[in-house]
Design an enzyme around this catalytic site. Structure first.
Site, mmCIF file in Angstrom:
data_model
loop_
_atom_site.group_PDB
_atom_site.id
_atom_site.type_symbol
_atom_site.label_atom_id
_atom_site.label_comp_id
_atom_site.label_asym_id
_atom_site.label_seq_id
_atom_site.Cartn_x
_atom_site.Cartn_y
_atom_site.Cartn_z
ATOM 1 N N TYR A 1 0.885 -0.879 0.024
ATOM 2 C CA TYR A 1 0.451 0.080 -0.201
ATOM 3 C C TYR A 1 0.957 1.206 -0.097
ATOM 4 C CZ TYR A 1 0.000 0.021 5.238
ATOM 5 O OH TYR A 1 0.366 -0.428 6.442
ATOM 6 N N GLU A 2 0.078 2.374 -0.453
ATOM 7 C CA GLU A 2 1.310 3.886 -0.831
ATOM 8 C C GLU A 2 1.607 4.048 -1.943
ATOM 9 O OE1 GLU A 2 -0.747 6.125 1.382
ATOM 10 O OE2 GLU A 2 -1.519 4.358 2.604
ATOM 11 N N GLY A 3 1.439 2.524 -2.991
ATOM 12 C CA GLY A 3 2.056 2.426 -3.495
ATOM 13 C C GLY A 3 2.641 1.494 -3.672
#
Length: 596
Positions: A442-444
């Site tokens: 997550y978060e890229g």
């Protein structure tokens, strides 16, 4: 059972001996009075809070998970989480690094960074509730209107209200240009927002009185793609002008995700049915505003990886010293026992030292980036602020991807130290492995971070940011190149620095002919750059340890041994990575999709 003690000695080494933060902070007017005594005192208290209040809830929270109540569309986190959050708020931890104008304590981010390592070691799932609030605070602080700041920031700073970011939709993750959520303007200047979001960490809970959702959506006249996205502030309860809570806003939790790890955090499917919101920043410029939140979150996820690496290492070390299994190959080491403790075996030591090195390298790296952030935000010289900002931009994807990759490696190695017991829930180690896996996603995803590093942060400016960082590395090499005692660290550092320069140029030239070359090389390339960064910090730490090892403090002996292990056992991974990065895109793209 699992255990955790904040690594205060190593934190103090990094802050005071490696980075000399007190001297740097004196150059930053808001932090000029922040001294070593205050820093150490805050971290000591942080260590007590995380070990005594949060850590005991980590295993139980994982086993219990969150509870979804269909009839009210609400979520209750695990037992003890709410009470721990109240203790966190009452002690002022939420306000530690926030602006005094809105009730914050105004302490430097580099201190807050160390505290967040402790929080993540103690209980990552719990830490995500206040951690996301800090990102919401940063976004509003940078892009909110004066009225929005006055109404919302004091509540976020105090911890009375928490925050989330609502980006992902079921049909689009990283490619936010595909999102479908709509925002209809109203006569009073507000907007009615409709849509569905998924994977919203801490999206619904009862820890705080209100939850402030930052939501990406499209205005009716929005252009297609990412250039047509706006950002909106959507509270769970609509606040009155005096800050008291008014009507319930129709943004509700439709379900919570059943996940591999971080069971104690409510990962929600959020539905907006004409929810009232207010524009943050300019129309169609939502991604610009949200990137403040996203970059803060990416640094925060790096800290999650670091925290898990440290706590996994501590527990594997304790187990290895206690567990008896076979005799040492070089002769009996514990003649009074039926077998030797497994820490005598070379490969157990390899696993432990891998986790130890990745924890200590990550701590130095994260603290350095946090200090650069403090300079970017507070230094009186505009040129210094710009230099710091460039370095933070360059290193943020490396923090997120390299440290979380290493956490997956380290927690897996630590589980292996336990043997069969590592696979059993009651020992606690398997939770760290499960929790560590999400941080790479997550978060890229880490591939996205790699593309960001190589494509946007390096090739887009012809390597200018990388060259500036490389100049720091080169200056250290030149300053210490004639020191015979440092040669075992300086030579490999100089070698990897030279290889990164050549590899960057080679990939850049290939990318002119075929853009797929960037995608093919990005992931191994980021790990190579990550190792360059770690080698730079381990060489600096080794220099300090060499100078102080004869003083009788065994800390420096251990630091030197860890640095030697890193250079001998971990840095050589770059040879394989460089060959992978140079191998090009043809071996990946030649096979037609229908032949897979």
């Amino acid at each position: 059972m699992p255990q955790y003690t904040a690594p205060l000695r190593d934190m103090q080494f990094v802050l005071h001996e490696l980075l000399q933060v007190e001297d740097v902070l004196k150059t930053l007017p808001p932090h000029a009075d922040t001294n070593r005594e205050l820093i150490d005192q805050v971290l000591e208290e942080g260590g007590k809070f995380t070990a005594q209040v949060l850590f005991p809830l980590n295993h139980s929270g994982d086993r219990e998970g969150c509870h979804y109540h269909q009839e009210t569309k609400t979520v209750t986190p695990p037992k003890g989480f709410k009470e721990a959050y109240q203790q966190y708020v009452e002690a002022g931890w939420a306000a530690l690094a926030c602006d005094p104008e809105f009730g914050g304590q105004g302490l430097p981010l580099v201190m807050n960074n160390s505290f967040y390592e402790m929080l993540n070691s103690a209980n990552q799932a719990w830490t995500m509730y206040p951690g996301l609030s800090h990102g919401a605070y940063e976004c509003l602080h940078a892009h909110g209107t004066d009225d929005q700041k006055a109404l919302y920031l004091p509540k976020l700073v105090s911890g009375e209200w928490t925050g989330t970011m609502c980006l992902t939709e079921s049909h689009c993750g990283t490619d936010l240009g595909l999102l479908r959520s709509k925002a209809e303007p109203q006569a009073d200047g507000s907007y009615k927002i409709t849509g569905s979001k998924i994977f919203i960490s801490a999206g619904e809970h009862d820890l705080s009185a209100n939850i402030i959702h930052l939501v990406l959506a499209r205005l009716p006249d929005a252009p297609s793609g990412s250039k047509g996205i706006s950002l909106f502030l959507v509270p769970k309860f609509l606040p009155n002008a005096d800050g008291s809570l008014g009507a319930r806003n129709p943004i509700t939790c439709g379900a919570i995700e059943e996940k591999m790890g971080i069971h104690g955090n409510a990962t929600c499917q959020m539905n907006l049915d004409g929810a009232v919101g207010w524009l943050i920043g300019e129309p169609h410029k939502g991604l610009n505003a949200m990137f403040v939140f996203m970059n803060a979150a990416r640094l925060g996820v790096g800290m999650q990886g670091l925290g898990l690496t440290e706590v996994a290492y501590q527990n594997a070390l304790a187990y290895a010293k206690d567990r008896l299994q076979m005799r040492s190959l070089s002769g009996v080491k514990a003649p009074d026992k039926a077998a030797d403790p497994i820490i005598v075996h070379p490969d157990v030591r390899r696993m432990l030292l891998t986790a130890k090195a990745y924890a200590e390298g990550g701590r130095a790296f994260c603290s350095y980036v946090a200090l650069q952030l403090d300079k970017e935000l507070n230094h009186p010289d505009e040129e210094v602020r710009k230099e710091a900002a460039d370095e933070v931009a360059l290193l943020t994807p490396v923090v997120k991807a390299f440290i979380t990759d290493n956490a997956w490696i380290a927690t897996s190695e630590c589980l292996q130290v336990y043997g069969g017991h590592g696979f059993i829930a009651e020992w606690g180690m398997e939770q760290y492995v499960r929790d560590a896996r999400i941080n790479m996603i997550y978060e890229g995803t880490n591939t996205i971070q790699s593309l960001d590093l190589l494509g946007r942060k390096i090739l887009m400016d012809n390597g200018a940011k990388l060259k500036k960082f490389g100049a720091k590395v080169q200056a250290f090499i030149e300053d210490n190149g004639t020191d015979e005692a440092m040669s075992e660290f300086i030579s490999p550092l100089a070698d990897i620095g030279d290889k990164v320069t050549k590899l960057t140029m080679e990939i850049g030239m290939k990318a002119f002919q075929n853009p797929d070359e960037v995608g093919a090389a990005a992931v191994p390339y980021l790990r190579v750059v990550g190792h360059l960064v770690y080698a730079y910090f381990f060489a600096q730490m080794a220099k300090i340890a060499l100078e102080k090892q004869d003083g009788g403090d065994k800390f420096y002996t251990a630091k030197l041994a860890t640095a030697r292990f890193y250079f001998a056992r971990l840095l050589p991974e770059t040879a394989t990575l460089i060959r992978q990065a140079r191998s090009g895109s043809a071996n990946l793209m030649a096979l037609d999709a229908d032949l897979f």
